[in-house]
Design an enzyme around this catalytic site. Sequence first.
Site, mmCIF file in Angstrom:
data_model
loop_
_atom_site.group_PDB
_atom_site.id
_atom_site.type_symbol
_atom_site.label_atom_id
_atom_site.label_comp_id
_atom_site.label_asym_id
_atom_site.label_seq_id
_atom_site.Cartn_x
_atom_site.Cartn_y
_atom_site.Cartn_z
ATOM 1 N N HIS A 97 0.832 -1.203 0.000
ATOM 2 C CA HIS A 97 0.000 0.000 0.000
ATOM 3 C C HIS A 97 0.871 1.260 0.000
ATOM 4 C CE1 HIS A 97 -3.097 2.857 1.336
ATOM 5 N NE2 HIS A 97 -2.316 3.172 2.343
ATOM 6 N N SER A 144 -3.777 1.105 -4.508
ATOM 7 C CA SER A 144 -3.208 -0.158 -4.011
ATOM 8 C C SER A 144 -4.289 -1.221 -3.850
ATOM 9 C CB SER A 144 -2.487 0.084 -2.680
ATOM 10 O OG SER A 144 -3.409 0.507 -1.699
ATOM 11 N N HIS A 170 1.051 5.249 -2.030
ATOM 12 C CA HIS A 170 1.443 6.582 -1.540
ATOM 13 C C HIS A 170 2.675 7.175 -2.208
ATOM 14 C CE1 HIS A 170 -1.404 7.166 1.706
ATOM 15 N NE2 HIS A 170 -1.203 5.944 2.151
ATOM 16 N N GLU A 176 -6.011 9.184 0.663
ATOM 17 C CA GLU A 176 -6.349 7.753 0.580
ATOM 18 C C GLU A 176 -7.319 7.419 -0.558
ATOM 19 O OE1 GLU A 176 -4.841 5.378 1.941
ATOM 20 O OE2 GLU A 176 -3.853 6.267 3.681
#
Length: 423
Positions: free
Chosen positions: A281, A345, A286, A326
Amino acid sequence: MSAPAVASTPSPAHGTLHKCGDISATPLKSSIVFSINDRIGILDECLAAIKALSINLTRIESRPSKTDDWDYDFFVDFAATSSDQVASVVKALEPLAKQVHIVGTAGDTLPESTPWFPRKMVDLDTFADKVLEMGEELDADHPGAKDPVYRARRAEITKIAKTYKTGMPIPHIEYTKEENETWGAVFNKLTTMFPSHACREHQYVFPLLVQNCHYGPEAIPQLDSVSRFLKDCTGFTLRPVMGLLTSRDFLNGLAFRVFHSTQYIRHHSRPLYTPEPDVCHELLGHVPLFANPDFADFSQEIGLASLGASDEDIERLATIYWFTVEFGICRQGDKIRAYGAGLLSSFGELEYCLSGKPELRPFEPAKVAAQKYPITEYQPVYFVAESFKDAQMRVREFATSLDRPFSVRYNAYTESIEILDSK
Ligand code: HBI
Ligand code: FE
């Protein structure tokens, strides 16, 4: 790297007040702003007026005036010895300049009720132990909860985060064959989706990560190499973390352009599922965005607003973080693309968010901040940003509406937060 020259001692009230030997004999660091016409020598006259008071200037910065065309605003910091001296500077400038204002006086005093917040980079060292669930213990529904080998391995990896200190290189991890295979499965699946679903900023950076940080299906890239790459791009760095931090601590880190990143990987039994952040993730979702200057500024903006904020405001900022960093999507030409790491992700949700099924609304921070959201299912609503710059401007405006009796700015030279006690 050696220990920082100036140690910082957390104090229960307001964190880190430290004195740098003789330099700190000046108790009042003040900032003023004034506007001057475009006339030869006028700035010199203003500065001479301050010099005549035997006051030491510490910073001077000019910006085109927001109010009058071709005027300039000058921001001047100086070290005064008393509030009378601050007033005397204003008085000396008034005949020469327009609109002389005291921006603030950096005291080390904040209102008693202010929640503690990090003032220097090293203060982030105090977050290490404060993880929420899943730091060391795993929830019953975590795919690895009943696997003692997975749990032991994870404890080994989180030990690095527990003992990590500011300035250290991030220790390398020799990932196992099984871990690298899990990564490979996620990597291969997601990279088929990026060309059609990821925003152009993500797509621009991804090949650079392949080139510079060994991104690829074979092995999990090392956080240290990724952190150095980000530092070169935008000044962001990674810090290893044991698990979920509180929203406050996590957001506070962003004020320093620090992203807390897990280093362990999800359980191999379900490569396309994880109930919590893991290294897939962080690295696939990110990291590519933190290499973009506008996105980096946007993220730091949320971080700065979180410093010393009330619990209610932390909740609002965490919600904004949720729907942007997010689960954010953005308009790009006539298309909508994903930039949120939770989307980038997740194979399933990345497809779903752009499928036309969920509701899409414009990104308006005051509304976003009040939106409820599920954390274990796909989002029923997504907010569409026009651009990172536009989102940053809106978040900045929103931040000024928050109830905080002081403002802050980040000094990148000293990696510390400066406090201005009037807005
Ligand atoms: N902690 N380590 C870590 N990683 C995150 O992504 C994270 C967090 N704590 C809170 C959080 N994210 C967000 O959901 C917001 O509450 C800020
Ligand atoms: Fe995340």
